[in-house]
Design a protein around this motif. Structure first.
Motif, PDB file in Angstrom:
ATOM      1  N   UNK A 185       0.817  -1.202   0.000  1.00 25.54           N
ATOM      2  CA  UNK A 185       0.000   0.000   0.000  1.00 25.54           C
ATOM      3  C   UNK A 185       0.853   1.254   0.000  1.00 25.54           C
ATOM      4  N   UNK A 186       2.070   1.172   0.464  1.00 27.24           N
ATOM      5  CA  UNK A 186       2.922   2.347   0.456  1.00 27.24           C
ATOM      6  C   UNK A 186       3.915   2.340   1.598  1.00 27.24           C
ATOM      7  N   UNK A 187       4.761   3.359   1.611  1.00 28.72           N
ATOM      8  CA  UNK A 187       5.769   3.532   2.646  1.00 28.72           C
ATOM      9  C   UNK A 187       5.438   4.786   3.442  1.00 28.72           C
ATOM     10  N   UNK A 188       5.483   4.664   4.754  1.00 34.98           N
ATOM     11  CA  UNK A 188       5.233   5.809   5.619  1.00 34.98           C
ATOM     12  C   UNK A 188       6.416   6.772   5.538  1.00 34.98           C
ATOM     13  N   UNK A 189       6.243   8.022   5.971  1.00 30.54           N
ATOM     14  CA  UNK A 189       7.368   8.964   5.966  1.00 30.54           C
ATOM     15  C   UNK A 189       8.554   8.420   6.758  1.00 30.54           C
ATOM     16  N   UNK A 190       9.736   8.526   6.165  1.00 33.88           N
ATOM     17  CA  UNK A 190      10.990   8.074   6.771  1.00 33.88           C
ATOM     18  C   UNK A 190      11.052   6.557   6.968  1.00 33.88           C
ATOM     19  N   UNK A 191      10.157   5.808   6.358  1.00 34.85           N
ATOM     20  CA  UNK A 191      10.187   4.338   6.496  1.00 34.85           C
ATOM     21  C   UNK A 191      11.188   3.726   5.531  1.00 34.85           C
ATOM     22  N   UNK A 192      11.879   2.676   5.988  1.00 33.74           N
ATOM     23  CA  UNK A 192      12.832   1.928   5.170  1.00 33.74           C
ATOM     24  C   UNK A 192      12.416   0.466   5.121  1.00 33.74           C
ATOM     25  N   UNK A 193      12.402  -0.111   3.922  1.00 31.68           N
ATOM     26  CA  UNK A 193      12.048  -1.520   3.758  1.00 31.68           C
ATOM     27  C   UNK A 193      13.181  -2.225   3.023  1.00 31.68           C
ATOM     28  N   UNK A 194      13.285  -3.525   3.255  1.00 32.42           N
ATOM     29  CA  UNK A 194      14.319  -4.323   2.585  1.00 32.42           C
ATOM     30  C   UNK A 194      13.734  -4.990   1.351  1.00 32.42           C
ATOM     31  N   UNK A 195      14.470  -4.913   0.254  1.00 31.73           N
ATOM     32  CA  UNK A 195      14.094  -5.574  -0.992  1.00 31.73           C
ATOM     33  C   UNK A 195      14.951  -6.821  -1.158  1.00 31.73           C
ATOM     34  N   UNK A 196      14.292  -7.961  -1.410  1.00 34.79           N
ATOM     35  CA  UNK A 196      15.010  -9.219  -1.665  1.00 34.79           C
ATOM     36  C   UNK A 196      14.330  -9.899  -2.846  1.00 34.79           C
ATOM     37  N   UNK A 197      15.057 -10.035  -3.948  1.00 41.45           N
ATOM     38  CA  UNK A 197      14.507 -10.605  -5.165  1.00 41.45           C
ATOM     39  C   UNK A 197      15.387 -11.741  -5.659  1.00 41.45           C
ATOM     40  N   UNK A 198      14.788 -12.912  -5.789  1.00 39.55           N
ATOM     41  CA  UNK A 198      15.509 -14.080  -6.303  1.00 39.55           C
ATOM     42  C   UNK A 198      15.489 -14.044  -7.836  1.00 39.55           C
ATOM     43  N   UNK A 199      16.653 -14.287  -8.446  1.00 39.63           N
ATOM     44  CA  UNK A 199      16.796 -14.203  -9.902  1.00 39.63           C
ATOM     45  C   UNK A 199      17.443 -15.486 -10.415  1.00 39.63           C
ATOM     46  N   UNK A 200      16.826 -16.061 -11.426  1.00 38.03           N
ATOM     47  CA  UNK A 200      17.388 -17.258 -12.052  1.00 38.03           C
ATOM     48  C   UNK A 200      18.645 -16.847 -12.827  1.00 38.03           C
ATOM     49  N   UNK A 201      19.700 -17.617 -12.687  1.00 32.64           N
ATOM     50  CA  UNK A 201      20.973 -17.284 -13.338  1.00 32.64           C
ATOM     51  C   UNK A 201      20.841 -17.371 -14.847  1.00 32.64           C
ATOM     52  N   UNK A 202      21.257 -16.343 -15.582  1.00 28.15           N
ATOM     53  CA  UNK A 202      21.224 -16.404 -17.051  1.00 28.15           C
ATOM     54  C   UNK A 202      22.332 -17.322 -17.576  1.00 28.15           C
ATOM     55  N   UNK A 203      22.233 -17.641 -18.844  1.00 25.56           N
ATOM     56  CA  UNK A 203      23.233 -18.536 -19.440  1.00 25.56           C
ATOM     57  C   UNK A 203      24.610 -17.885 -19.489  1.00 25.56           C
ATOM     58  N   UNK A 204      24.670 -16.602 -19.758  1.00 31.08           N
ATOM     59  CA  UNK A 204      25.952 -15.890 -19.829  1.00 31.08           C
ATOM     60  C   UNK A 204      26.403 -15.475 -18.427  1.00 31.08           C
ATOM     61  N   UNK A 205      27.680 -15.244 -18.320  1.00 25.32           N
ATOM     62  CA  UNK A 205      28.224 -14.823 -17.022  1.00 25.32           C
ATOM     63  C   UNK A 205      27.809 -13.382 -16.723  1.00 25.32           C
ATOM     64  N   UNK A 206      27.500 -13.118 -15.457  1.00 21.00           N
ATOM     65  CA  UNK A 206      27.047 -11.798 -15.037  1.00 21.00           C
ATOM     66  C   UNK A 206      28.273 -10.955 -14.629  1.00 21.00           C
ATOM     67  N   UNK A 207      28.364  -9.787 -15.224  1.00 18.91           N
ATOM     68  CA  UNK A 207      29.460  -8.890 -14.898  1.00 18.91           C
ATOM     69  C   UNK A 207      29.034  -7.665 -14.113  1.00 18.91           C
ATOM     70  N   UNK A 208      27.751  -7.462 -13.983  1.00 15.75           N
ATOM     71  CA  UNK A 208      27.263  -6.313 -13.232  1.00 15.75           C
ATOM     72  C   UNK A 208      25.765  -6.187 -13.334  1.00 15.75           C
ATOM     73  N   UNK A 209      25.194  -5.117 -12.786  1.00 16.77           N
ATOM     74  CA  UNK A 209      23.744  -4.938 -12.827  1.00 16.77           C
ATOM     75  C   UNK A 209      23.436  -3.446 -12.647  1.00 16.77           C
ATOM     76  N   UNK A 210      22.239  -3.061 -13.055  1.00 11.91           N
ATOM     77  CA  UNK A 210      21.705  -1.732 -12.793  1.00 11.91           C
ATOM     78  C   UNK A 210      20.244  -1.877 -12.390  1.00 11.91           C
ATOM     79  N   UNK A 211      19.732  -0.892 -11.705  1.00 10.27           N
ATOM     80  CA  UNK A 211      18.306  -0.919 -11.356  1.00 10.27           C
ATOM     81  C   UNK A 211      17.752   0.510 -11.446  1.00 10.27           C
TER      82      UNK A 211
END
Length: 214
Positions: A185-211
């Motif tokens: 529903x949302x984040x309250x003022x000054x609230x901090x939440x943790x993001x945890x996302x599981x990702x299936x490994x791609x066929x190629x090697x991972x050298x970095x990421x952006x979000x």
């Protein structure tokens, strides 16, 4: 001094001070109607009406000054009309201005209206982001998302891009807020939440990421 009600002919004793405070208007104690006491003023307590011309009630209503309650209602209606015009012409963009949001919230609280949920991506911050390989060769993306606005905000979506060692995108996905928040529903003022996302490994090697927050 005396003044006779033109509606029921009741004679009233009046003083100069009384006339000054009432601005010349009297409420008859018998019929309850208002009349111009100065118009029917006399020195004699049994004097007949000096003016027999018609004396309709609407003439009195025009002379009676408006009460503060009338001004209060008129002012509130004007404010409500102004708010309606703002929301109609400026709509979402204007309600997302932090300088105006607090005032608009107060006005809407007074008139029981509802503003669109507040969402300003510039007032979110992401820290401690990390992408780690797990024992099953999958990856786990983690980060801390903080709402730095003085208002509650709708949680943003997140686009995660996985790069190879040449910086080229080899996999990309948009994660909805419902996928990383138990209560999106949302984040309250000054609230901090943790993001945890599981990702299936791609066929190629991972050298970095952006979000990117959406």
């Amino acid at each position: 001094m005396y003044s006779r009600c033109p509606h029921c002919a009741k004679q009233h004793e009046v003083t100069v001070e009384h006339l000054r405070q009432a601005r010349g208007l009297l409420d008859c104690s018998v019929c309850g109607k208002s009349f111009d006491a100065l118009r029917f003023l006399s020195e004699d307590d049994d004097a007949v009406l000096a003016d027999e011309s018609p004396y309709p009630d609407d003439q009195i209503s025009e002379k009676r000054p408006q009460t503060p309650a009338v001004w209060f209602v008129a002012t509130n209606l004007a404010l409500l009309l102004l708010l309606a015009q703002i929301l109609y012409f400026e709509d979402y963009r204007l309600t997302m201005q932090p300088q105006l949001r607090a005032g608009l919230d107060k006005v809407c609280a007074a008139f029981a209206c509802r503003l669109p949920p507040y969402k300003n991506l510039e007032e979110f911050s992401v820290s401690h982001s990390d992408l780690r390989v797990q024992s099953d060769s999958s990856y786990l993306f983690s980060a801390l998302l903080s709402n730095q606005a003085p208002f509650a905000q709708v949680a943003p979506d997140l686009k995660l891009s996985v790069l190879n060692f040449n910086g080229e995108v080899i996999a990309e996905r948009v994660f909805r807020a419902t996928e990383y928040l138990l209560r999106p529903t949302g984040l309250a003022p000054e609230q901090t939440v943790e993001i945890r996302l599981a990702i299936v490994a791609p066929a190629a090697s991972i050298g970095g990421y952006t979000f990117t927050l959406l």
